[in-house]
Structures are given as C-alpha cells and as structure tokens.
Design a protein around this motif. Structure first.
Motif, mmCIF file in Angstrom:
data_model
loop_
_atom_site.group_PDB
_atom_site.id
_atom_site.type_symbol
_atom_site.label_atom_id
_atom_site.label_comp_id
_atom_site.label_asym_id
_atom_site.label_seq_id
_atom_site.Cartn_x
_atom_site.Cartn_y
_atom_site.Cartn_z
ATOM 1 N N VAL A 32 0.852 -1.194 0.000
ATOM 2 C CA VAL A 32 0.000 0.000 0.000
ATOM 3 C C VAL A 32 0.888 1.244 0.000
ATOM 4 N N GLU A 33 0.566 2.189 -0.887
ATOM 5 C CA GLU A 33 1.289 3.466 -0.899
ATOM 6 C C GLU A 33 0.562 4.488 -0.046
ATOM 7 N N PRO A 34 1.295 5.399 0.631
ATOM 8 C CA PRO A 34 2.723 5.677 0.527
ATOM 9 C C PRO A 34 3.630 4.795 1.388
ATOM 10 N N LEU A 35 3.059 3.891 2.205
ATOM 11 C CA LEU A 35 3.894 3.105 3.113
ATOM 12 C C LEU A 35 4.943 2.269 2.370
ATOM 13 N N ALA A 36 4.546 1.685 1.239
ATOM 14 C CA ALA A 36 5.463 0.786 0.533
ATOM 15 C C ALA A 36 6.738 1.505 0.070
ATOM 16 N N SER A 37 6.623 2.785 -0.271
ATOM 17 C CA SER A 37 7.788 3.521 -0.774
ATOM 18 C C SER A 37 8.352 4.506 0.244
ATOM 19 N N ALA A 38 7.758 4.584 1.414
ATOM 20 C CA ALA A 38 8.209 5.573 2.407
ATOM 21 C C ALA A 38 9.642 5.290 2.832
ATOM 22 N N ASP A 39 10.354 6.354 3.153
ATOM 23 C CA ASP A 39 11.711 6.210 3.679
ATOM 24 C C ASP A 39 11.660 5.374 4.963
ATOM 25 N N ILE A 40 12.515 4.375 5.046
ATOM 26 C CA ILE A 40 12.450 3.453 6.186
ATOM 27 C C ILE A 40 12.720 4.183 7.502
ATOM 28 N N GLU A 41 13.541 5.244 7.456
ATOM 29 C CA GLU A 41 13.813 5.987 8.695
ATOM 30 C C GLU A 41 12.550 6.700 9.189
ATOM 31 N N GLN A 42 11.732 7.209 8.245
ATOM 32 C CA GLN A 42 10.480 7.848 8.656
ATOM 33 C C GLN A 42 9.530 6.814 9.271
ATOM 34 N N VAL A 43 9.484 5.627 8.646
ATOM 35 C CA VAL A 43 8.612 4.567 9.177
ATOM 36 C C VAL A 43 9.076 4.170 10.580
ATOM 37 N N ARG B 12 -1.918 10.087 5.222
ATOM 38 C CA ARG B 12 -1.949 8.796 4.524
ATOM 39 C C ARG B 12 -1.071 7.776 5.239
ATOM 40 N N LEU B 13 0.144 8.199 5.571
ATOM 41 C CA LEU B 13 1.060 7.298 6.262
ATOM 42 C C LEU B 13 0.528 6.969 7.657
ATOM 43 N N SER B 14 -0.026 7.981 8.330
ATOM 44 C CA SER B 14 -0.596 7.749 9.671
ATOM 45 C C SER B 14 -1.706 6.710 9.624
ATOM 46 N N SER B 15 -2.606 6.849 8.647
ATOM 47 C CA SER B 15 -3.735 5.913 8.589
ATOM 48 C C SER B 15 -3.233 4.497 8.255
ATOM 49 N N GLU B 16 -2.190 4.403 7.423
ATOM 50 C CA GLU B 16 -1.674 3.075 7.068
ATOM 51 C C GLU B 16 -0.936 2.425 8.240
ATOM 52 N N LEU B 17 -0.253 3.226 9.049
ATOM 53 C CA LEU B 17 0.443 2.641 10.199
ATOM 54 C C LEU B 17 -0.555 2.210 11.279
ATOM 55 N N ALA B 18 -1.636 2.967 11.435
ATOM 56 C CA ALA B 18 -2.698 2.526 12.349
ATOM 57 C C ALA B 18 -3.290 1.212 11.848
ATOM 58 N N ALA B 19 -3.572 1.161 10.541
ATOM 59 C CA ALA B 19 -4.113 -0.068 9.942
ATOM 60 C C ALA B 19 -3.131 -1.224 10.105
ATOM 61 N N ALA B 20 -1.833 -0.922 9.945
ATOM 62 C CA ALA B 20 -0.809 -1.965 10.067
ATOM 63 C C ALA B 20 -0.874 -2.616 11.448
ATOM 64 N N HIS B 21 -1.034 -1.794 12.470
ATOM 65 C CA HIS B 21 -1.085 -2.367 13.815
ATOM 66 C C HIS B 21 -2.273 -3.323 13.942
ATOM 67 N N LEU B 22 -3.420 -2.890 13.428
ATOM 68 C CA LEU B 22 -4.627 -3.704 13.551
ATOM 69 C C LEU B 22 -4.535 -4.972 12.695
ATOM 70 N N VAL B 23 -3.971 -4.855 11.501
ATOM 71 C CA VAL B 23 -3.759 -6.022 10.636
ATOM 72 C C VAL B 23 -2.837 -7.026 11.334
ATOM 73 N N GLY B 24 -1.777 -6.516 11.954
ATOM 74 C CA GLY B 24 -0.834 -7.401 12.638
ATOM 75 C C GLY B 24 -1.471 -8.129 13.813
ATOM 76 N N VAL B 25 -2.301 -7.425 14.585
ATOM 77 C CA VAL B 25 -3.007 -8.074 15.695
ATOM 78 C C VAL B 25 -3.913 -9.176 15.153
ATOM 79 N N ALA B 26 -4.625 -8.873 14.066
ATOM 80 C CA ALA B 26 -5.520 -9.876 13.471
ATOM 81 C C ALA B 26 -4.722 -11.093 12.981
ATOM 82 N N MET B 27 -3.575 -10.846 12.350
ATOM 83 C CA MET B 27 -2.748 -11.961 11.851
ATOM 84 C C MET B 27 -2.272 -12.854 13.002
ATOM 85 N N LEU B 28 -1.738 -12.245 14.063
ATOM 86 C CA LEU B 28 -1.192 -13.054 15.163
ATOM 87 C C LEU B 28 -2.302 -13.716 15.987
ATOM 88 N N ARG B 29 -3.443 -13.053 16.106
ATOM 89 C CA ARG B 29 -4.548 -13.611 16.910
ATOM 90 C C ARG B 29 -5.337 -14.668 16.140
#
Lengths: 212, 212
Positions: free
Chosen positions: A182-193, B160-177
């Motif tokens: 998913v973009e922009p996460l897939a291309s985001a600078d790893i340090e920002q992530v 955009r990045l904020s919403s994807e990182l929030a989603a990432a946390h929830l996706v990860g919880v769902a995967m491990l649970r």
C-alpha cells in the motif's frame, strides 16, 4: 489439503542408511537446502517429500530418517529461514530501556527490508496463511524462540501479551509495506517509518496496558 | 501461476446474452455469490471462471459479459467480502478525536472477531499473500475505499502514512490472533487487547510522527 506425495516408510530409529551411497556427512544439509527451496517454491500444502529427496539427490526414506514426517521437515526448514529474526531477544537485551522500541523496530523492519532475509519470511507467511499445520509449526517456533524470550526481558504487567502486541505492529507494517504494498507506506523512507512506529512499540514494551 | 481455465470469448460490450435462459435479473448476483465461494475456497490462483459459471448455473461467457476478466471478477467479489471493513471511515468520522484510537481499534478488531466477517477477510488475505495480481486488486480497494478516506478525516502532518500505520497495527493483531494464533494473544480477552492497542492507534491517528 491437496494430495501430498505418499509418505515414505516409517522412520527407523538408530538405523542409518549406510547402504545409500548418497548418505553421508553432507546429506542432512543437502536435504535441508532442498526442503527450504521446495517449501518456499510450492508452499507447505503442495511440497512433497519425493521432490525434496530428488532435490537433495537422496532416497525419500533418508529424508524421513533424518527429519521425520513432513511437518518436522518444515519445522527444520523454517528454523533456518527464520534465524535472522531470532536475534530479536538479544537486540532487546543489549541496550537500555529508553531506546528499546526504536532498537527492536529498526531490527525487525531491517530484516524485512533486505530481500535476502525477506523472501524466506514471505514464504513462511504464505505457507502459514494457507495451511493450519504450517501455521501451528510456525506458531511453535515463534512462541518458544521469539515471544517467550523477548517477554523474559520485559518489565510490564503482562510481558507475553506486550511482546506479542509489539510484534503484531511490526508484522502489520511488513505485511502492508512488502506484501500488499500500500502506498505511501510501501515507498516511504524506512527511517520515517521507524520514527513513526518506534514510539508505539516502545509503549508496548515498557508501559502497562492501562485503558485510555 | 497454476494453469487456469481457458478464458471465455472476449467481452462483447452492449450485447446482453438474451439468448441464455439462465441470464436475467438474478444472474449477476448468482455469479457474484459463486465467485466469492470459488475465490474463498480455492484462492485466486486456482479459481476458474468455468467453475464460477457452473456454480451460478450460467455460461462462462455470461460471467465475462458481466464482470470482464478474472481480476475484475475478483475485484467485485472482494468488494462485497470487504464491505464490513469499509465502514471504518465513518467510524473515524462519527465521534470526537479523543476516543478515535479506541473507536477504530474496537471496530476493526470486532470485524475480525466475528467468524462471519472474519472468514471472507482471511480468504482475501490468503489470495493476496499467494498472488501478485490478487494483491494488486486488494491494494487498489484498500487504498481508494479505506486508507484515503480515513486519511481525509485526520489532522496529522502525513495523514496517509498515519492511517496506514494505524491499519498496520490492527492487521498485525488480526494476523497473530486469528491466523498464526500465538498465545496468549489468541485467547486474550478482546477488551484487554483493545485497551492495550488503542493508545498506539490513537497516537498514529492524532500525533505527529516525531522521532523519539
């Protein structure tokens, strides 16, 4: 489950296959290498012991002799593939608590960033998502070798749950960045992530899980 | 990719299959239902248009007429399967910012908690993890209908990045649970999980991603 190759003869403990000219000091390593390639290429479901034996240049009975049934071959294969991530408990241990979240985030996302360590992880995830037995074997490895050991280093009220929720965040980032892309996460600078994820991981690893 | 069924004849726009007695007002719905079952049961790779047509009681050409090629049938199928999660932007919008993390965490983990909504999501994840085309179709849906709309509701420097990182946390919880089923997370009380995850999600949705 799709039809797997027929199981070879039952494992005969204490009876090394000396008559097999392909057996020898390198056979176990060759079988393990062939097993990793077979599981990565075809997934747990479709992987066959015959194909692993063929890849290693040995008799299927020798595969069974060294590793036992399919799920135990898979356990040995993923232990090797998962080895880079198994350094996580040492990463947690080696340093102060104030930068714990940043250290673990950088380490785990770094393992996913490098294609050489990412591809074997992706192959394990594919097998685990598609097959319950593969998921159980992976779960056992992750629990014993990763979660329990990270939890041992934590000082939170519920260290096992804390370590798993920190891991969940990192797994989710890896899934959205490297699998769904998913973009922009897939291309985001790893340090920002890392900068955005580390505080959440830090909280899981160091703070009590009080509501709101 | 495994061998798929041969593609039906090219789509003929503006030519409804009136001669097919199985065509009619219910045909599109029947095809969609059959497609969801086929993709869920066999995964994107192995799903065939012939089997979907057979399941719907129509000619394969009619499947193509209504939906186009396989990836567009998949897009229509997962849009239906993913519909429960698509309420997330409304959940984010309807309420104050102070409980945003708790609201979104409770909603998304709730979708995964209910087997009726979880199983279709799991089927999508299986297809997306195993196949690049399926991942691209899912990525497009998630980006347009979920991430962009949640981001529109946020007031962070990089929504955009904020919403994807929030989603990432929830996706990860769902995967491990629910997929790997790591304990104690898999059996933990959902309210405890929500209480521990919500602050991290809240931070992603409301705080700037400043390092440390």
């Amino acid at each position: 489950m799709t039809a797997a190759a027929p199981e070879p003869a039952p494992r005969k403990r204490g009876r090394p296959a000396r008559t097999d000219p392909a057996a020898g000091p390198g056979a176990r390593e060759r079988i393990l290498t062939a097993a990793r390639a077979e599981f990565a290429g075809r997934g747990y479901d479709k992987a066959s012991i015959r194909a692993i034996a063929r890849g290693a240049g040995v008799d299927p009975a020798l595969v069974h002799h060294y590793f036992g049934p399919k799920e135990q071959i898979f356990a040995a294969a993923i232990e090797t593939d998962f080895a880079p991530a198994l350094r996580a408990p040492a990463v947690v241990r080696d340093g102060g608590p104030e930068a714990l979240g940043e250290r673990l985030t950088r380490f785990i996302l770094g393992v996913w960033e490098d294609p050489a360590t990412r591809e074997p992880l992706l192959a394990i995830v594919r097998s685990a998502v598609a097959n319950e037995t593969a998921a159980a074997v992976f779960r056992d490895l992750v629990t014993r070798r990763l979660m329990a050991r990270v939890a041992d280093e934590l000082d939170t009220p519920d260290p096992r749950l804390s370590s798993e929720l920190a891991a969940a965040h990192l797994v989710g980032v890896a899934m959205l960045r490297h699998v769904i892309k998913v973009e922009p996460l897939a291309s985001a600078d790893i340090e920002q992530v890392i900068a955005m994820v580390a505080p959440a991981v830090q909280r899981h690893l160091t703070a009590p899980g009080a509501p709101g």
